[in-house]
Structures are given as structure tokens and as C-alpha cells.
Design a protein around this motif. Sequence first.
Motif, PDB file in Angstrom:
ATOM      1  N   GLN A  94       0.827  -1.203   0.000  1.00  0.00           N
ATOM      2  CA  GLN A  94       0.000   0.000   0.000  1.00  0.00           C
ATOM      3  C   GLN A  94       0.864   1.258   0.000  1.00  0.00           C
ATOM      4  O   GLN A  94       0.563   2.240  -0.694  1.00  0.00           O
ATOM      5  N   ALA A  95       1.946   1.236   0.782  1.00  0.00           N
ATOM      6  CA  ALA A  95       2.844   2.391   0.832  1.00  0.00           C
ATOM      7  C   ALA A  95       3.504   2.616  -0.526  1.00  0.00           C
ATOM      8  O   ALA A  95       3.569   3.755  -1.028  1.00  0.00           O
ATOM      9  N   PHE A  96       4.011   1.556  -1.135  1.00  0.00           N
ATOM     10  CA  PHE A  96       4.662   1.660  -2.444  1.00  0.00           C
ATOM     11  C   PHE A  96       3.701   2.232  -3.493  1.00  0.00           C
ATOM     12  O   PHE A  96       4.052   3.155  -4.250  1.00  0.00           O
ATOM     13  N   LEU A  97       2.487   1.711  -3.533  1.00  0.00           N
ATOM     14  CA  LEU A  97       1.512   2.162  -4.528  1.00  0.00           C
ATOM     15  C   LEU A  97       1.069   3.602  -4.270  1.00  0.00           C
ATOM     16  O   LEU A  97       0.835   4.373  -5.217  1.00  0.00           O
ATOM     17  N   ALA A  98       0.953   3.997  -3.014  1.00  0.00           N
ATOM     18  CA  ALA A  98       0.541   5.368  -2.691  1.00  0.00           C
ATOM     19  C   ALA A  98       1.614   6.363  -3.123  1.00  0.00           C
ATOM     20  O   ALA A  98       1.312   7.422  -3.694  1.00  0.00           O
ATOM     21  N   ILE A  99       2.880   6.041  -2.856  1.00  0.00           N
ATOM     22  CA  ILE A  99       3.969   6.936  -3.267  1.00  0.00           C
ATOM     23  C   ILE A  99       4.015   7.048  -4.785  1.00  0.00           C
ATOM     24  O   ILE A  99       4.163   8.146  -5.344  1.00  0.00           O
TER      25      ILE A  99
ATOM     26  N   VAL B  50       0.423   7.065   8.408  1.00  0.00           N
ATOM     27  CA  VAL B  50       1.695   6.834   9.099  1.00  0.00           C
ATOM     28  C   VAL B  50       2.520   8.114   9.015  1.00  0.00           C
ATOM     29  O   VAL B  50       2.226   9.019   8.218  1.00  0.00           O
ATOM     30  N   THR B  51       3.562   8.197   9.805  1.00  0.00           N
ATOM     31  CA  THR B  51       4.469   9.343   9.726  1.00  0.00           C
ATOM     32  C   THR B  51       5.366   9.188   8.504  1.00  0.00           C
ATOM     33  O   THR B  51       5.529   8.070   7.965  1.00  0.00           O
ATOM     34  N   GLN B  52       5.968  10.292   8.072  1.00  0.00           N
ATOM     35  CA  GLN B  52       6.894  10.197   6.938  1.00  0.00           C
ATOM     36  C   GLN B  52       8.082   9.298   7.283  1.00  0.00           C
ATOM     37  O   GLN B  52       8.564   8.555   6.425  1.00  0.00           O
ATOM     38  N   ALA B  53       8.508   9.374   8.536  1.00  0.00           N
ATOM     39  CA  ALA B  53       9.623   8.515   8.950  1.00  0.00           C
ATOM     40  C   ALA B  53       9.230   7.046   8.885  1.00  0.00           C
ATOM     41  O   ALA B  53       9.995   6.188   8.423  1.00  0.00           O
ATOM     42  N   GLY B  54       8.015   6.740   9.334  1.00  0.00           N
ATOM     43  CA  GLY B  54       7.524   5.362   9.282  1.00  0.00           C
ATOM     44  C   GLY B  54       7.371   4.884   7.852  1.00  0.00           C
ATOM     45  O   GLY B  54       7.682   3.723   7.525  1.00  0.00           O
ATOM     46  N   LEU B  55       6.899   5.780   6.968  1.00  0.00           N
ATOM     47  CA  LEU B  55       6.733   5.423   5.558  1.00  0.00           C
ATOM     48  C   LEU B  55       8.093   5.141   4.916  1.00  0.00           C
ATOM     49  O   LEU B  55       8.244   4.183   4.145  1.00  0.00           O
ATOM     50  N   SER B  56       9.082   5.972   5.242  1.00  0.00           N
ATOM     51  CA  SER B  56      10.427   5.777   4.689  1.00  0.00           C
ATOM     52  C   SER B  56      11.016   4.447   5.138  1.00  0.00           C
ATOM     53  O   SER B  56      11.668   3.746   4.349  1.00  0.00           O
ATOM     54  N   LEU B  57      10.777   4.061   6.408  1.00  0.00           N
ATOM     55  CA  LEU B  57      11.280   2.786   6.907  1.00  0.00           C
ATOM     56  C   LEU B  57      10.614   1.615   6.200  1.00  0.00           C
ATOM     57  O   LEU B  57      11.276   0.623   5.872  1.00  0.00           O
ATOM     58  N   MET B  58       9.297   1.716   5.971  1.00  0.00           N
ATOM     59  CA  MET B  58       8.594   0.644   5.253  1.00  0.00           C
ATOM     60  C   MET B  58       9.135   0.487   3.844  1.00  0.00           C
ATOM     61  O   MET B  58       9.361  -0.631   3.362  1.00  0.00           O
ATOM     62  N   LEU B  59       9.362   1.628   3.169  1.00  0.00           N
ATOM     63  CA  LEU B  59       9.874   1.567   1.803  1.00  0.00           C
ATOM     64  C   LEU B  59      11.296   1.005   1.781  1.00  0.00           C
ATOM     65  O   LEU B  59      11.638   0.204   0.901  1.00  0.00           O
TER      66      LEU B  59
ATOM     67  N   ALA C 228       2.616  -5.344  -8.130  1.00  0.00           N
ATOM     68  CA  ALA C 228       2.180  -4.904  -6.805  1.00  0.00           C
ATOM     69  C   ALA C 228       0.683  -4.615  -6.797  1.00  0.00           C
ATOM     70  O   ALA C 228      -0.025  -4.952  -5.849  1.00  0.00           O
ATOM     71  N   ARG C 229       0.201  -3.959  -7.865  1.00  0.00           N
ATOM     72  CA  ARG C 229      -1.237  -3.683  -7.965  1.00  0.00           C
ATOM     73  C   ARG C 229      -2.039  -4.977  -7.981  1.00  0.00           C
ATOM     74  O   ARG C 229      -3.063  -5.103  -7.317  1.00  0.00           O
ATOM     75  N   GLY C 230      -1.555  -5.944  -8.744  1.00  0.00           N
ATOM     76  CA  GLY C 230      -2.263  -7.229  -8.831  1.00  0.00           C
ATOM     77  C   GLY C 230      -2.271  -7.972  -7.505  1.00  0.00           C
ATOM     78  O   GLY C 230      -3.295  -8.553  -7.106  1.00  0.00           O
TER      79      GLY C 230
END
Length: 313
Positions: free
Chosen positions: A9-14, A29-38, A70-72
Amino acid sequence: MNINTRQLQAFLAIARLGSFTRAAEETFVTQAGLSLMLKDFEAQVGARLFDRTTRSVRLTPAGEALLPTARGMLADWDRATSNIGQLSAEAAQQVSLAATPLIASSVLPQWLNEFRLVQASTRVNVSDLDRQQILLGIDAGEIDLGLGAFFKPASGIERQLLATFPMVRVSPKSGSRTLAGTRTRPASAGKRTAWAEFAGQRLLALPIENPIQKLVDAQLRGLAVAPAFSGALQNIQAIIAMVEAGHGVAALPGFVLPACARYDVEVQTLVNPVVPIDFFVVSRKGRQKTELATELIDDLGRHFRKLSQLTVA
């Protein structure tokens, strides 16, 4: 590889928004949390997925290649969870209920009509099986609830008492004729009769290994009452029909009353002593009951308790 839906979800949103700030807001999520997930996602994929500058965020060639997959994957996950939710909702609105043939044919039809008046959107799937088949179906998870006089606890099976019935004497109505053309002795007046009345009478019986018949035999031995046994029948309804035809009398549990109402027979509570039989609903031990199953058990309990009161003199 241990990719989760939050990373997808994070990858597709970015990729869709072209912004870490807006993607973080959308995914809560926070930007820091999003960066860690990515960062973890890219480590598992083995490639950098975005070119990031102070002004823009763009997919790399590896990110472009991964995007449709990823979408699929996320779409497949959403469909699967949606289907599971639908199945769970449908399962919550139906119950499989098994009962012995006598109960399934003489008690459940009326009860089911009454239950559906207040639970019109639910589905109760009824099957008629012997006691052993009910227990096997419960244990295998194929049956939610079972009804019967289960005399002994069984491993992995939970018993819940619905009602207690007395044993009753079933006899032809006064003045009925036997096949030989002689009248049977008129049944005792009122709703009670003693076990001693079986002395010398032709007693229609279930097979000797049947737990109900074992109870009858033990009671007669204890009172030194000696009836003339007239064969053994597998089916309680067959016994009632034979009684109606004048072939003998029977000692049966009080829950046979609705079945007896279809025949020209008389039912009296056996006394001196009153011999009780417990009637249970059974389910698999440890299996959580749905709200519908709980409501169904409560309603069955009320129905069977009313029925038991009819057999108490």
C-alpha cells in the motif's frame, strides 16, 4: 521474502501521488515510518524503487516493472479478504442441526416454523442421523449442533442439558383390538401408571444394546417385573405403530409424545419410581458458537422444556 500488505500500500501510494508527504497522510503513518517501510520493501525486492529529489519522487525502471505486479497482488488480497468476510457473514446466518429421526420428524418441524417467525433471515439445515453419526459429525466439524439423549460424555464433545423427560408407557387406546381379535386390557385411567403394570404384558423393545432399552431392562429387573418381550425393533416410530396395532405396549422416553400424537395410542407417565432421561444439545468442545447458534440453543431449550412439562403428571 516477507512482504506485507502495508508495504504494498505504501509503495503504490507513493507511486500514485508522487509525494512521501501525501502518501504518509493517506496511509496514516508518519513520513519517517513510511520511509522505513519503503526501505525494508526495497531491501526485500533487491532494488531501489524511487528516484527522490527535493522537488519530485519518480519510479525507477525497477519500480516501473514492479508496479503492475504490486497492484495485482494487492487486488488479489482485497478480493480474498472480501470473499472471506462474505463467507463468514453467511456462516453466521446458518446452522447445521442434526437430530435422531424421531426428533427430526416429530419435534423439529413445528419448532422450526416457530423459530423462523423471529429469525426469518437465518437458515437451519436439519439432518436426521443416529446418535453415533451425530457425534462423529460434530467431532469432524461437519455438524454445528446435535440433539439427543446422549447418556455418556464423549471425548471432545460438549453436552448442554435442554430438558429432562420421564419414562412413559405407550399402550393402545382403550378398546383397541389385537390381530387375534381380542380386546387389550383397558389402559389405566389418568396420566400415571406403575412399572408393575408391565408384568405379563407383551413389551415391544428396542435392541438390547440400545441405551434406552438398557435403562428399561434395568428398571424391570430391579422391580422384579417380568413382561413377555415381543421382539426388538430398531425404530421407535415402528414400535409406536406396532403398539397402535395392538401388538403390545412399550416403555419409552417422554420426548416421544409428539410422535405418539400421530397414532391412536395412550401415553402415561411411569411412576413408582419416576425414571428421568436427560435430553441434550451437543457441540464440539472448544469451538466458539456463533450468536445464531447460541440463540438457537436457547430457543430449543424453551421448546423442549415445554414439551417435558406435558409428560409430567
